[in-house]
Design a protein around this motif. Structure first.
Motif, PDB file in Angstrom:
ATOM      1  N   GLU A  45       0.934  -1.210   0.031  1.00 41.25           N
ATOM      2  CA  GLU A  45      -0.082  -0.083  -0.068  1.00 41.25           C
ATOM      3  C   GLU A  45       0.870   1.301   0.078  1.00 41.25           C
ATOM      4  O   GLU A  45       0.293   2.386  -0.527  1.00 41.25           O
ATOM      5  CB  GLU A  45      -0.806  -0.064   1.260  1.00 41.25           C
ATOM      6  CG  GLU A  45      -1.841  -1.193   1.091  1.00 41.25           C
ATOM      7  CD  GLU A  45      -2.695  -1.332   2.491  1.00 41.25           C
ATOM      8  OE1 GLU A  45      -2.267  -0.853   3.528  1.00 41.25           O
ATOM      9  OE2 GLU A  45      -3.758  -2.174   2.367  1.00 41.25           O
ATOM     10  N   ARG A  46       2.136   1.040   0.442  1.00 39.22           N
ATOM     11  CA  ARG A  46       2.893   2.310   0.355  1.00 39.22           C
ATOM     12  C   ARG A  46       3.884   2.547  -0.777  1.00 39.22           C
ATOM     13  O   ARG A  46       4.970   3.381  -0.583  1.00 39.22           O
ATOM     14  CB  ARG A  46       3.647   2.274   1.784  1.00 39.22           C
ATOM     15  CG  ARG A  46       2.702   2.610   2.960  1.00 39.22           C
ATOM     16  CD  ARG A  46       3.228   2.263   4.277  1.00 39.22           C
ATOM     17  NE  ARG A  46       2.404   2.542   5.397  1.00 39.22           N
ATOM     18  CZ  ARG A  46       1.264   2.129   5.785  1.00 39.22           C
ATOM     19  NH1 ARG A  46       0.948   0.920   5.018  1.00 39.22           N
ATOM     20  NH2 ARG A  46       0.473   2.375   6.694  1.00 39.22           N
ATOM     21  N   LEU A  47       3.758   1.611  -1.617  1.00 39.38           N
ATOM     22  CA  LEU A  47       4.433   1.630  -2.848  1.00 39.38           C
ATOM     23  C   LEU A  47       3.861   2.989  -3.860  1.00 39.38           C
ATOM     24  O   LEU A  47       2.936   3.225  -3.657  1.00 39.38           O
ATOM     25  CB  LEU A  47       4.199   0.284  -3.612  1.00 39.38           C
ATOM     26  CG  LEU A  47       5.286  -0.878  -3.324  1.00 39.38           C
ATOM     27  CD1 LEU A  47       4.791  -2.063  -4.027  1.00 39.38           C
ATOM     28  CD2 LEU A  47       6.709  -0.308  -3.045  1.00 39.38           C
ATOM     29  N   PRO A  48       4.777   3.234  -4.641  1.00 37.96           N
ATOM     30  CA  PRO A  48       4.073   4.380  -5.752  1.00 37.96           C
ATOM     31  C   PRO A  48       2.950   3.838  -6.347  1.00 37.96           C
ATOM     32  O   PRO A  48       2.618   2.658  -6.534  1.00 37.96           O
ATOM     33  CB  PRO A  48       5.200   4.487  -6.242  1.00 37.96           C
ATOM     34  CG  PRO A  48       6.509   4.222  -5.905  1.00 37.96           C
ATOM     35  CD  PRO A  48       6.106   3.113  -4.895  1.00 37.96           C
ATOM     36  N   ILE A  49       1.815   4.628  -6.740  1.00 35.53           N
ATOM     37  CA  ILE A  49       0.798   4.180  -7.294  1.00 35.53           C
ATOM     38  C   ILE A  49       1.059   3.685  -8.752  1.00 35.53           C
ATOM     39  O   ILE A  49       0.512   2.579  -9.157  1.00 35.53           O
ATOM     40  CB  ILE A  49      -0.487   5.315  -7.482  1.00 35.53           C
ATOM     41  CG1 ILE A  49      -0.634   5.930  -6.113  1.00 35.53           C
ATOM     42  CG2 ILE A  49      -1.445   4.975  -8.581  1.00 35.53           C
ATOM     43  CD1 ILE A  49      -1.517   4.724  -5.705  1.00 35.53           C
ATOM     44  N   TRP A  50       2.080   3.973  -9.495  1.00 36.69           N
ATOM     45  CA  TRP A  50       2.655   3.519 -10.692  1.00 36.69           C
ATOM     46  C   TRP A  50       3.046   1.968 -10.765  1.00 36.69           C
ATOM     47  O   TRP A  50       3.147   1.644 -11.642  1.00 36.69           O
ATOM     48  CB  TRP A  50       3.332   4.382 -11.461  1.00 36.69           C
ATOM     49  CG  TRP A  50       4.543   4.892 -10.697  1.00 36.69           C
ATOM     50  CD1 TRP A  50       4.861   5.996  -9.859  1.00 36.69           C
ATOM     51  CD2 TRP A  50       5.946   4.104 -10.640  1.00 36.69           C
ATOM     52  NE1 TRP A  50       6.381   5.873  -9.669  1.00 36.69           N
ATOM     53  CE2 TRP A  50       6.745   4.731  -9.876  1.00 36.69           C
ATOM     54  CE3 TRP A  50       5.912   2.855 -11.358  1.00 36.69           C
ATOM     55  CZ2 TRP A  50       7.999   4.446  -9.838  1.00 36.69           C
ATOM     56  CZ3 TRP A  50       7.518   2.326 -11.070  1.00 36.69           C
ATOM     57  CH2 TRP A  50       8.423   2.856 -10.352  1.00 36.69           C
ATOM     58  N   MET A  51       3.511   1.618  -9.371  1.00 31.77           N
ATOM     59  CA  MET A  51       4.053   0.380  -9.277  1.00 31.77           C
ATOM     60  C   MET A  51       2.835  -0.604  -8.757  1.00 31.77           C
ATOM     61  O   MET A  51       3.269  -1.708  -9.162  1.00 31.77           O
ATOM     62  CB  MET A  51       5.117   0.516  -8.241  1.00 31.77           C
ATOM     63  CG  MET A  51       6.162  -0.790  -8.289  1.00 31.77           C
ATOM     64  SD  MET A  51       7.286  -0.573  -7.048  1.00 31.77           S
ATOM     65  CE  MET A  51       8.219   0.658  -7.644  1.00 31.77           C
ATOM     66  N   GLN A  52       1.999  -0.206  -8.490  1.00 38.84           N
ATOM     67  CA  GLN A  52       0.914  -1.274  -8.255  1.00 38.84           C
ATOM     68  C   GLN A  52       0.137  -1.690  -9.151  1.00 38.84           C
ATOM     69  O   GLN A  52       0.193  -0.961 -10.280  1.00 38.84           O
ATOM     70  CB  GLN A  52      -0.282  -0.229  -7.049  1.00 38.84           C
ATOM     71  CG  GLN A  52       0.508   0.237  -5.783  1.00 38.84           C
ATOM     72  CD  GLN A  52      -0.264   0.822  -4.766  1.00 38.84           C
ATOM     73  OE1 GLN A  52      -1.759   0.781  -4.949  1.00 38.84           O
ATOM     74  NE2 GLN A  52       0.290   1.491  -3.835  1.00 38.84           N
ATOM     75  N   VAL A  53      -0.497  -2.657  -9.099  1.00 35.10           N
ATOM     76  CA  VAL A  53      -1.289  -3.358 -10.035  1.00 35.10           C
ATOM     77  C   VAL A  53      -2.785  -2.601 -10.224  1.00 35.10           C
ATOM     78  O   VAL A  53      -2.992  -1.658  -9.465  1.00 35.10           O
ATOM     79  CB  VAL A  53      -1.782  -5.010  -9.863  1.00 35.10           C
ATOM     80  CG1 VAL A  53      -0.334  -5.382  -9.679  1.00 35.10           C
ATOM     81  CG2 VAL A  53      -2.537  -5.255  -8.501  1.00 35.10           C
ATOM     82  N   ARG A  54      -3.685  -2.959 -11.163  1.00 31.20           N
ATOM     83  CA  ARG A  54      -4.804  -2.509 -11.713  1.00 31.20           C
ATOM     84  C   ARG A  54      -5.825  -2.484 -10.399  1.00 31.20           C
ATOM     85  O   ARG A  54      -6.389  -1.544 -10.225  1.00 31.20           O
ATOM     86  CB  ARG A  54      -5.262  -3.083 -12.812  1.00 31.20           C
ATOM     87  CG  ARG A  54      -6.448  -2.115 -13.533  1.00 31.20           C
ATOM     88  CD  ARG A  54      -7.037  -2.748 -14.751  1.00 31.20           C
ATOM     89  NE  ARG A  54      -6.034  -2.428 -15.998  1.00 31.20           N
ATOM     90  CZ  ARG A  54      -5.264  -3.448 -16.346  1.00 31.20           C
ATOM     91  NH1 ARG A  54      -5.468  -4.568 -16.141  1.00 31.20           N
ATOM     92  NH2 ARG A  54      -4.439  -3.210 -17.281  1.00 31.20           N
ATOM     93  N   SER A  55      -5.714  -3.541  -9.847  1.00 29.36           N
ATOM     94  CA  SER A  55      -6.977  -3.887  -8.814  1.00 29.36           C
ATOM     95  C   SER A  55      -6.518  -5.042  -7.965  1.00 29.36           C
ATOM     96  O   SER A  55      -5.514  -5.763  -8.261  1.00 29.36           O
ATOM     97  CB  SER A  55      -8.137  -3.972  -9.631  1.00 29.36           C
ATOM     98  OG  SER A  55      -8.132  -5.320 -10.251  1.00 29.36           O
ATOM     99  N   ILE A  56      -7.049  -4.914  -6.752  1.00 31.59           N
ATOM    100  CA  ILE A  56      -7.064  -6.301  -5.861  1.00 31.59           C
ATOM    101  C   ILE A  56      -8.286  -7.139  -6.025  1.00 31.59           C
ATOM    102  O   ILE A  56      -9.274  -6.633  -5.964  1.00 31.59           O
ATOM    103  CB  ILE A  56      -6.969  -5.750  -4.432  1.00 31.59           C
ATOM    104  CG1 ILE A  56      -5.781  -4.769  -4.275  1.00 31.59           C
ATOM    105  CG2 ILE A  56      -6.776  -7.051  -3.388  1.00 31.59           C
ATOM    106  CD1 ILE A  56      -4.472  -5.248  -4.565  1.00 31.59           C
TER     107      ILE A  56
END
Length: 234
Positions: free
Chosen positions: A99-110
């Protein structure tokens, strides 16, 4: 691309972990011993880590698992601990780092988010179990936390061995349960040190943490002696 190829860089640049002393999430600045351990487990299929307390090794292994989930999908992570509360805590920590990773590094959805099951839209998933559960799953990475305190460790290893046979990894990490000098974990570790098994032994002593020098050790020794009149707890 750099994060994919170098997990040390990814952790140092983007990962936050919870610091119990500061009571806040702080940047994960790797110590030399942590970096060495990280690179060692990345090169082994079966790692057994015997460690002193408060070396943040659980956080390190969780970050290793999350890196696989993000950059090597579809990874399936199976995490075991001695009790259900600890198993839930492992998955909660993993989610907190994500959750604390940059948004651009996160996946589209959980796709799924529960106490024991977390699935990302890229196909990667993480499941957490007490040591008595999760025997029917096969994962790309199996983590057993505080393995020396797990009941029926031999049975657990046998149950998840298909993961290793299929080319996956298994990491066991633990402090020592001194009440069981001939526990399964200790037998596995001794055999690994002797080189008679495929387990890679990793040992992190008390001084692996920066700031713990001979002066620190003497203070701990004096405190234990004052409280217990013996050095057993040291």
């Amino acid at each position: 691309m750099k994060c994919t190829q170098c997990i040390d860089y990814w952790i140092e640049e983007y990962v936050y972990i919870f610091n119990a002393t500061d009571k806040d999430w702080v940047r994960f600045a790797l110590w030399p011993a942590q970096s060495e351990t990280l690179n060692r487990i990345a090169s082994e299929l079966q790692s057994i880590i015997l460690k002193a307390r408060q070396l943040e090794l659980s956080w390190l292994v969780i970050c290793y698992a999350l890196h696989s989930m993000i950059f090597k999908p579809a990874a399936t992570i199976l995490m075991f601990s001695k009790r259900d509360e600890e198993a839930i805590e492992l998955l909660t920590r993993l989610k907190g780092v994500y959750e604390r990773l940059p948004i651009w590094m996160q996946v589209r959805s959980i796709n799924q988010d529960s106490l024991h099951d977390w699935e990302l839209s890229n196909g990667s998933s993480a499941k957490s179990f007490p040591s008595t559960g999760g025997r029917s799953y096969t994962g790309s990475l199996v983590i057993v936390d505080e393995a020396d305190f797990v009941q029926d460790l031999d049975e657990l290893i046998n149950a998840v061995k298909p993961t290793i046979d299929a080319g996956g990894q298994m990491i066991m990490i633990s402090t020592v349960d001194k009440s069981k000098p001939e526990s399964p974990l200790k037998r596995i570790y001794r055999s690994a040190v002797e080189g008679v098994t495929e387990w890679a032994p990793i040992f992190l002593p008390w001084h692996a943490r920066p700031g713990r020098d001979s002066g620190w050790y003497e203070k701990q020794k004096a405190d234990v002696l004052a409280r217990t009149t013996a050095l057993d707890d040291l």
